[in-house]
Enzyme design. Sequence first.
Site, PDB file in Angstrom:
ATOM      1  N   HIS A   1      -2.541   1.312  -0.530  1.00 21.00           N
ATOM      2  CA  HIS A   1      -1.892   0.814  -1.751  1.00 21.00           C
ATOM      3  C   HIS A   1      -0.381   0.643  -1.575  1.00 21.00           C
ATOM      4  CE1 HIS A   1      -5.412   0.950  -4.377  1.00 21.00           C
ATOM      5  NE2 HIS A   1      -5.795   1.961  -3.637  1.00 21.00           N
TER       6      HIS A   1
ATOM      7  N   ASN B   1      -9.766  -2.653  -1.120  1.00 19.58           N
ATOM      8  CA  ASN B   1     -10.675  -2.758  -2.262  1.00 19.58           C
ATOM      9  C   ASN B   1     -10.277  -3.873  -3.208  1.00 19.58           C
ATOM     10  OD1 ASN B   1     -11.946  -0.596  -1.147  1.00 19.58           O
ATOM     11  ND2 ASN B   1     -12.047   0.598  -3.037  1.00 19.58           N
TER      12      ASN B   1
ATOM     13  N   ASP C   1      -5.780   7.543  -2.169  1.00 22.07           N
ATOM     14  CA  ASP C   1      -7.111   6.998  -2.448  1.00 22.07           C
ATOM     15  C   ASP C   1      -7.390   5.739  -1.620  1.00 22.07           C
ATOM     16  OD1 ASP C   1      -5.009   5.823  -3.936  1.00 22.07           O
ATOM     17  OD2 ASP C   1      -6.451   4.796  -5.223  1.00 22.07           O
ATOM     18  N   GLU C   2      -8.657   5.439  -1.484  1.00 22.05           N
ATOM     19  CA  GLU C   2      -9.137   4.158  -0.968  1.00 22.05           C
ATOM     20  C   GLU C   2      -8.514   3.728   0.357  1.00 22.05           C
ATOM     21  OE1 GLU C   2     -10.553   1.816  -4.910  1.00 22.05           O
ATOM     22  OE2 GLU C   2      -8.421   1.570  -4.467  1.00 22.05           O
ATOM     23  N   LEU C   3      -8.411   4.660   1.280  1.00 22.96           N
ATOM     24  CA  LEU C   3      -7.873   4.288   2.582  1.00 22.96           C
ATOM     25  C   LEU C   3      -8.917   3.443   3.313  1.00 22.96           C
ATOM     26  CD1 LEU C   3      -5.249   4.848   4.064  1.00 22.96           C
ATOM     27  CD2 LEU C   3      -6.388   6.744   5.232  1.00 22.96           C
TER      28      LEU C   3
END
Lengths: 559, 558
Positions: free
Chosen positions: B269, B294, B333-335
């Site tokens: 992010h 994502n 998050d969301e690596l």
Amino acid sequence: MVSFTSLLVLVVAVFPVRVQCLWPQPTSITSGTTALNLSPRFYIQPDVYPPPADLLAAITQTELYLRTDSMQRLVLGRGAYDMSAVQSAKTLSSLVLSLEPGATVESISTEAVKALGTRSEGYTLTVPADGSTATLKANSTLGLYRGLTTFSQMWYEYNGQIYTVSAPYDIVDSPAYPFRGFMLDTARNYFPVSDIYRTLDAMSWVKINTFHWHITDSQSFPLIVSQYPELAQYGAYSSADVYTPTDIQNIVSYAAARGIDVLLEIDTPGHTASIADSHPEYVACNQATPWSTFANEPPAGQLRFTDPAVRNFTASLLSSIAKTLPSTVFSTGGDELNINCYTYDNQTQAELNSTGLTLEESLSVFTQATHGALIAEGKTPVVWEEMVLDHNVTLSNDTIVMVWISSADAALVADKGFRFVQAPSDYFYLDCGGGGWVGDYPAGNSWCDPFKTWQRAYTYDPLANLTTTQIPLVLGGEQLLWTEQSSPTNLDPIVWPRAAASAEVFWTATTLGGGALNVTEALPRLHDIRYRMVQRGVNAIVLQPLWCALRPDACDLNA
Amino acid sequence: MFALKSFLILGAFPAGVLSLWPIPKSMDAGSTFLKLSSQFNISISLQSPPSDLLAAVETTMYYLKNDKLERLVVGRGAYDVQDVQDAKALSSLKLSLEEGAQVNSISTEAVKNIGTRSEEYQLHIPADGTAATLTANSTLGLFRGLTTFSQFWYQYDDQIYMISAPTIIQDTPAYPFRGFMLDTARNYFPPTDIIHTLDAMSWVKLNVFHWHVTDSQSFPLELAEFPELAQKGAYSSAAVYTPANVQNITTHAAAIGIDVMLEIDTPGHTTSISASHPEYMVCNQASPWSTYANEPPAGQLRFTDPAVVNFTTALFSAVAKTLPGSLVSTGGDELNINCYDDDAQTQAELKSSGLTLEESLSKFTQSTHGALIAEGKTPVVWEEMVLDHNVTLANDTIVMVWISSNDAASVAAKNYRIVQAPSDYFYLDCGAGEWIGDTPEATSWCDPFKTWQKAYTFDPLANLTDSQASLVLGGEQLLWTEQSSPNNLDSIVWPRAAASAEVFWTGATGPSGSPLNVTEALPRLHDIRFRMEQRGVKAIVLQPLWCALRPNACDLYA
């Protein structure tokens, strides 16, 4: 040899990335890639004699939008990279408006409320790239108004410079359907007049031409009717939550001057519990419990239409309201009639016994009386689909039917030969998807889940499942906001820009190439009109992160 | 016999108590009318009252006079007129601290370590017109009590009155962390919108503003040490938070009992950092974005690079220094692993260091967290950092559960303290359709819309053992802003975000001892929603006004 014309055709075929400013997309447009400045002394001249006051007002309004939209282009740099082209660009000094030879000069307001199908909304707009005068021509002032709306969407601003990037423009435009509407329910929750004005403005920006005003319902009766002051006095939420006769006249005039006809709906004989506050004697199953036995939502209560006094009252009520309205259409509603309400009502049963009529026959007598009153006032009655699909009611042939329960019902209405308006809940209901609002029901969901996205509305096919001969029955369509969970606090975000989706479906209908409209081409233009709406003071929601809006297609699924 | 009487009244749950949100933990309310004297004043028996307490008193006085909230009953107060005329008048509310309590400003109390703040208070409003009293152990407790006091009052025909005197309240929150998260990176929100949101948060006793300030789409945070980040990464030179803006926001928040927990999401992010530092970025705006992220645009910090570790560490240190709160989130998050697998430089660095990607991630995280700890902060991370990665974290790291409410038990099993932020209950952005282009039929990834009812029925202790219960610090509702901007901020947040405020303040049971339930809550939620609107917040309506004026008449089986 490549002629200039064929070059333009080529440009149209590839749909130049830069024409992202227009919504709805004109039905025919050629444009270039030349920048053009708007002169600080730019003016709009009406070669129309005598120019109607509302046309002059529309010109003033357009000039104001041009100067105050201050809309930066939705590209990286927001216009910084346009400046070199702008510096060497020609300057446009004027737009000249004229009517086609032989056209009668009437006000926009007069043209806007003519019978459906007889209005002239087409126009021709030419904006040369060389700075010579732009021209807007039409057969009516209403057509000129539509052209001004298009013209005002072409312009961006950066560092005080107002410019367009796709000159020259050659536009020949006219709507695919005569009815392009938006419906607002002002009875579940009340909306002040100023909210309605702002909504009418936003509607006009996307060429919507009908404001379907669902003004009363079981929850409240905000409409002050001079002959029946008790209705609002007892049925409105408060003495402030009303529409006075002056409010109605102001709204109708404001709408007409913006090319919008007001279709008022007094929903009957269901959805009328609020009439019981002043006339309990006219209402069956008034606030009966459990409400779910007697109504689709609380409170229960329906007009006891078997009673001659109720029939006379309702016919007279509709007549007295219709008299005050310039429009030729008026809706008597007719949805969601609950039969239990009458089955359990002693008075209804006694009246049916004494007349020897069935409930359906009595409903037909009632409807003929109310519709007769409207027809006597020169109005065309409009009804919800149940009146032709679920009931056995005699209606005049030119009655207009609104399809709402399901898009699948359009074909059934067409089979009965009625003209209809596409308002299907499965595509056009703006209120769906916000969860259940009925209390004591933690797992309750919206009855018409899921949320109807702009993409969903935009992919609606108005002619699906219809035969070729049935096509002329489709007058157009509308998106709708029922307001159980809406009020002035969320009006703009729940309506805009979603309600612009059907505006393009019913104006443009197909792509320039004749293919089906598609969301991928539309998205950058919808961003554009959304940001322009915000600049003009409407709190339209964003559709994507600004990062995406500045990079057309970069956030597409397969990008 | 006081206890018996109070029990009886509580059992009947008098209509007047429809005014409070969150409902106090313990309350004894009567049904006597009491009007507010036109000379009403709030006095503070402290030798040198802190200036933010004085300001809070002033704001309370302002709300009392300007809320102008008519009761949500048929007649809107018209039927109260006689009772009001006969009622006694309340002339004063006296604020005091418990004996021995230290006098600190609200701002100081509000940013103390989580679990060490004192928010409880006692409020007594007699029915006979004698002075009302508010006592607490801290000025923060007094602030909470003032918030409660201001919710009692209605207005009709210029008369300000309450209908449930006498009232005795002993109130204290069930959980120390009651938050709301706003993402200001997908779309930008001017500081005025944030201030206005903080105000609304304070009205329902929320105490943490989780500020997801940066993300891949934009970097609006201006940092004195790294001016290039916002200069090139913000949406425009106007769409930024200057150091002065951040100070104003944290100061305003603290003065109304709210701690600001800033989040710089890393190492994923972070694409917006590439606008100024492309050399720190892997898979920068790579396509197809769906292989690398994502959501678009792709781009993550190359944490295997020592220069990136140093930069990020210095960045957190610089940010942390400017903040009074003890919590800073490093995200996590969301690596996306493809992003690193396909990056030659990352692979070369792993090869030369001999570390695995996970080991390198651990090193990076220890460095950024180390910088925060050195500044006296407690690091906060999203759940993947403990559930999906093999990263060494300090024991007191706080973990935010977001992917699913089921994951709370997994985090608890690892013995970390938890903030409940599950998407299946608390994500305010769900249910409005897909925002990715070229997908006409797609729905929101976290469909359906999370209603207030859904949030309200969240059980913070579900699937946890008794010994794990103490790991739950509280929770928050969250607004990710792919489809939100200042235009719909109020309407998408309020009153829904008040649901968790009550879940985490009042706890499992209300003052009557029975579990919280949506049927009892709805009339009170209507009340706070209409009060919010009177105070300028565009909260949505939950029902037709017809229903709001007739409690329970629109219930399913009514």
